[in-house]
Design a protein around this motif. Structure first.
Motif, PDB file in Angstrom:
ATOM      1  N   MET A  80       0.858  -1.167   0.000  1.00 40.07           N
ATOM      2  CA  MET A  80       0.000   0.000   0.000  1.00 40.07           C
ATOM      3  C   MET A  80       0.895   1.217   0.000  1.00 40.07           C
ATOM      4  O   MET A  80       1.487   1.573   1.002  1.00 40.07           O
ATOM      5  N   GLY A  81       1.066   1.878  -1.115  1.00 37.60           N
ATOM      6  CA  GLY A  81       1.897   3.069  -1.223  1.00 37.60           C
ATOM      7  C   GLY A  81       1.062   4.328  -1.115  1.00 37.60           C
ATOM      8  O   GLY A  81      -0.007   4.436  -1.716  1.00 37.60           O
ATOM      9  N   LYS A  82       1.525   5.287  -0.341  1.00 38.46           N
ATOM     10  CA  LYS A  82       0.841   6.565  -0.156  1.00 38.46           C
ATOM     11  C   LYS A  82       1.839   7.667  -0.404  1.00 38.46           C
ATOM     12  O   LYS A  82       3.009   7.551  -0.049  1.00 38.46           O
ATOM     13  N   LEU A  83       1.374   8.763  -0.960  1.00 30.86           N
ATOM     14  CA  LEU A  83       2.215   9.943  -1.137  1.00 30.86           C
ATOM     15  C   LEU A  83       1.797  11.013  -0.141  1.00 30.86           C
ATOM     16  O   LEU A  83       0.608  11.233   0.101  1.00 30.86           O
ATOM     17  N   VAL A 124      -3.501   4.702   7.457  1.00 27.95           N
ATOM     18  CA  VAL A 124      -2.305   3.987   7.917  1.00 27.95           C
ATOM     19  C   VAL A 124      -2.210   4.080   9.440  1.00 27.95           C
ATOM     20  O   VAL A 124      -1.962   3.088  10.120  1.00 27.95           O
ATOM     21  N   ARG A 125      -2.438   5.287   9.989  1.00 29.64           N
ATOM     22  CA  ARG A 125      -2.428   5.455  11.453  1.00 29.64           C
ATOM     23  C   ARG A 125      -3.463   4.553  12.106  1.00 29.64           C
ATOM     24  O   ARG A 125      -3.200   3.910  13.123  1.00 29.64           O
ATOM     25  N   GLY A 134      -3.005   1.504  14.705  1.00 26.10           N
ATOM     26  CA  GLY A 134      -3.482   1.847  16.048  1.00 26.10           C
ATOM     27  C   GLY A 134      -2.679   2.968  16.677  1.00 26.10           C
ATOM     28  O   GLY A 134      -2.503   3.005  17.889  1.00 26.10           O
ATOM     29  N   MET A 135      -2.188   3.886  15.865  1.00 28.08           N
ATOM     30  CA  MET A 135      -1.361   4.982  16.371  1.00 28.08           C
ATOM     31  C   MET A 135      -2.234   6.114  16.884  1.00 28.08           C
ATOM     32  O   MET A 135      -3.272   6.420  16.307  1.00 28.08           O
TER      33      MET A 135
END
Length: 99
Positions: A1-4, A19-20, A24-25
């Protein structure tokens, strides 16, 4: 899973919400950043943060218990005035002629 995402002039990078959430951030939680070599960096939630906090808590609890044991002789149930009267020299009673 790539994110910019973009880096600010202060070097800050926003980790995308999905993603967080997946990791669980929470806000103000530490983030581990590792250079994987070349142009690759890995950002992850530290694996041992909860264990470190638990270990620190247990160590502090042991320290406090030892401190309480060291000073246990002071727990007499007396008021401060009673304790101070016990450890001081007796107060002399004034002689009737001195009054």
């Amino acid at each position: 899973m790539g994110k910019l995402t973009n880096m600010t002039v202060k070097g800050q990078v926003t980790i995308p919400k999905d993603v967080r959430d997946a990791l669980g951030m929470k806000p103000n939680q530490p983030v581990e950043v590792n250079w994987a070599g070349g142009d690759e960096v890995v950002i992850r939630k530290p694996r041992n943060v909860a264990l470190d906090h638990e270990a620190a808590f247990e160590a502090e609890l042991l320290r406090l218990k030892a401190l309480a044991h060291k000073w246990r002789h002071l727990r007499t149930g007396q008021s401060t005035d009673e304790y101070m009267a016990e450890i001081r020299e007796p107060v002399p009673t004034p002689h009737p002629d001195d009054v």
